[in-house]
Design a protein around this motif. Structure first.
Motif, PDB file in Angstrom:
ATOM      1  N   ASP A   1       0.391  -1.240  -0.468  1.00 51.38           N
ATOM      2  CA  ASP A   1      -0.025   0.272   0.380  1.00 51.38           C
ATOM      3  C   ASP A   1       0.590   0.635   0.050  1.00 51.38           C
ATOM      4  OD1 ASP A   1       0.913  -0.183   3.160  1.00 51.38           O
ATOM      5  OD2 ASP A   1      -1.057   0.125   3.749  1.00 51.38           O
ATOM      6  N   ILE A   2       1.936   1.044  -0.464  1.00 56.97           N
ATOM      7  CA  ILE A   2       3.022   1.993  -0.511  1.00 56.97           C
ATOM      8  C   ILE A   2       3.445   2.682  -1.726  1.00 56.97           C
ATOM      9  CG2 ILE A   2       5.264   3.157   0.088  1.00 56.97           C
ATOM     10  CD1 ILE A   2       3.632   3.234   3.232  1.00 56.97           C
ATOM     11  N   ARG A   3       3.580   3.482  -2.671  1.00 60.35           N
ATOM     12  CA  ARG A   3       4.534   3.806  -3.531  1.00 60.35           C
ATOM     13  C   ARG A   3       5.461   5.123  -2.880  1.00 60.35           C
ATOM     14  NH1 ARG A   3       0.766   0.632  -3.590  1.00 60.35           N
ATOM     15  NH2 ARG A   3      -0.750   0.682  -4.801  1.00 60.35           N
ATOM     16  N   PHE A   4       6.507   4.549  -3.600  1.00 63.60           N
ATOM     17  CA  PHE A   4       8.067   4.651  -3.106  1.00 63.60           C
ATOM     18  C   PHE A   4       8.377   5.426  -3.910  1.00 63.60           C
ATOM     19  CE2 PHE A   4      12.481   4.868  -2.201  1.00 63.60           C
ATOM     20  CZ  PHE A   4      12.121   5.564  -0.431  1.00 63.60           C
ATOM     21  N   LEU A   5       8.956   6.687  -4.290  1.00 65.03           N
ATOM     22  CA  LEU A   5       9.727   7.120  -4.973  1.00 65.03           C
ATOM     23  C   LEU A   5      10.747   7.901  -5.125  1.00 65.03           C
ATOM     24  CD1 LEU A   5       6.744   9.192  -6.055  1.00 65.03           C
ATOM     25  CD2 LEU A   5       7.579   6.986  -7.137  1.00 65.03           C
ATOM     26  N   VAL A   6      11.901   8.216  -5.551  1.00 62.09           N
ATOM     27  CA  VAL A   6      12.981   8.919  -5.610  1.00 62.09           C
ATOM     28  C   VAL A   6      13.023  10.035  -6.566  1.00 62.09           C
ATOM     29  CG1 VAL A   6      14.094   6.829  -5.091  1.00 62.09           C
ATOM     30  CG2 VAL A   6      14.333   6.964  -6.937  1.00 62.09           C
TER      31      VAL A   6
ATOM     32  N   ALA B   1       7.292   8.907  -0.054  1.00 61.01           N
ATOM     33  CA  ALA B   1       6.467   7.559  -0.328  1.00 61.01           C
ATOM     34  C   ALA B   1       5.201   8.365  -0.142  1.00 61.01           C
ATOM     35  CB  ALA B   1       6.968   6.921   0.872  1.00 61.01           C
ATOM     36  N   LEU B   2       3.677   7.798  -0.784  1.00 57.25           N
ATOM     37  CA  LEU B   2       2.815   8.108  -0.431  1.00 57.25           C
ATOM     38  C   LEU B   2       2.171   6.904   0.082  1.00 57.25           C
ATOM     39  CD1 LEU B   2      -0.545   9.158  -1.945  1.00 57.25           C
ATOM     40  CD2 LEU B   2      -0.315   7.751  -4.152  1.00 57.25           C
TER      41      LEU B   2
ATOM     42  N   LYS C   1       4.674  10.541   2.915  1.00 58.30           N
ATOM     43  CA  LYS C   1       5.963   9.752   4.386  1.00 58.30           C
ATOM     44  C   LYS C   1       7.488  10.173   3.738  1.00 58.30           C
ATOM     45  CE  LYS C   1       3.392   8.557   7.376  1.00 58.30           C
ATOM     46  NZ  LYS C   1       3.546   8.995   9.090  1.00 58.30           N
ATOM     47  N   SER C   2       7.574  10.305   4.216  1.00 59.90           N
ATOM     48  CA  SER C   2       9.086   9.610   4.377  1.00 59.90           C
ATOM     49  C   SER C   2       9.761  11.195   3.003  1.00 59.90           C
ATOM     50  CB  SER C   2       9.745   8.644   3.877  1.00 59.90           C
ATOM     51  OG  SER C   2       9.395   7.951   5.285  1.00 59.90           O
ATOM     52  N   VAL C   3       9.171  12.502   2.811  1.00 63.21           N
ATOM     53  CA  VAL C   3       9.307  13.224   2.053  1.00 63.21           C
ATOM     54  C   VAL C   3      10.847  13.667   2.280  1.00 63.21           C
ATOM     55  CG1 VAL C   3       8.938  15.197   0.655  1.00 63.21           C
ATOM     56  CG2 VAL C   3       7.075  13.287   0.598  1.00 63.21           C
ATOM     57  N   PHE C   4      11.960  13.428   1.810  1.00 65.21           N
ATOM     58  CA  PHE C   4      13.085  13.899   2.249  1.00 65.21           C
ATOM     59  C   PHE C   4      14.199  14.178   0.328  1.00 65.21           C
ATOM     60  CE2 PHE C   4      17.569  12.497   2.575  1.00 65.21           C
ATOM     61  CZ  PHE C   4      18.409  13.799   3.660  1.00 65.21           C
TER      62      PHE C   4
END
Length: 150
Positions: free
Chosen positions: A47-52, A64-65, A75-78
């Motif tokens: 259920d997470i869409r993680f992007l770089v 992450a969404l 989440k975890s926007v860095f």
């Protein structure tokens, strides 16, 4: 600098290093009860869409969404120190919003902190407005809750 945002696996070495840097910063700034970041393994959940964000081989940031019933949570926007002020945060937010739209979501929420003033300004520039706490967050004297309708 050319910024490209793409899906990635949070558990791969490069993305893992970004997340570890983000979490190290959060641990240095906030008490444990004020930190709401997800463990790295949780950022690889279905259920997470993680992007770089990257410039060639250089990783510049991540985000992450978390897809939830009725809304998505950022989440975890860095963004790395070296990439700050270069539009990387904006590119990540735009890509996360596009991922939310692709999921059929019309509402995004997030939790950040007053001490992260640059992040608060970035979210405000992108149309996020302050709101009360949501989900299972508790008031801790530090958190700022925001949302945006897509």
């Amino acid at each position: 600098m050319s910024v490209e945002v793409m899906a990635a696996r949070a558990t791969d070495p490069g993305p893992r290093a970004l997340i570890e840097a983000s979490q190290e910063l959060m641990r240095a700034m906030f008490r444990p009860d004020q930190n709401h970041f997800l463990p790295i393994e949780a950022l690889a959940a279905p259920d997470i869409r993680f992007l770089v964000a990257r410039d060639g081989e250089a990783l510049l940031g991540c985000g992450a969404l978390h897809v939830k019933p009725g809304y998505g949570e950022l989440k975890s926007v860095f963004v790395t120190d070296a990439a700050r002020g270069r539009g990387v945060g904006a590119a990540l937010i735009e890509a996360l919003e596009a991922a939310a739209r692709a999921e059929g979501l019309t509402l995004l929420r997030l939790e950040t902190a007053e001490e992260l003033a640059a992040a608060c300004r970035l979210y405000t520039r992108h149309g996020y407005a302050r709101r009360g706490r949501f989900s299972d967050y508790v008031e801790n004297g530090c958190s700022v809750f925001m949302e945006k309708r897509l």
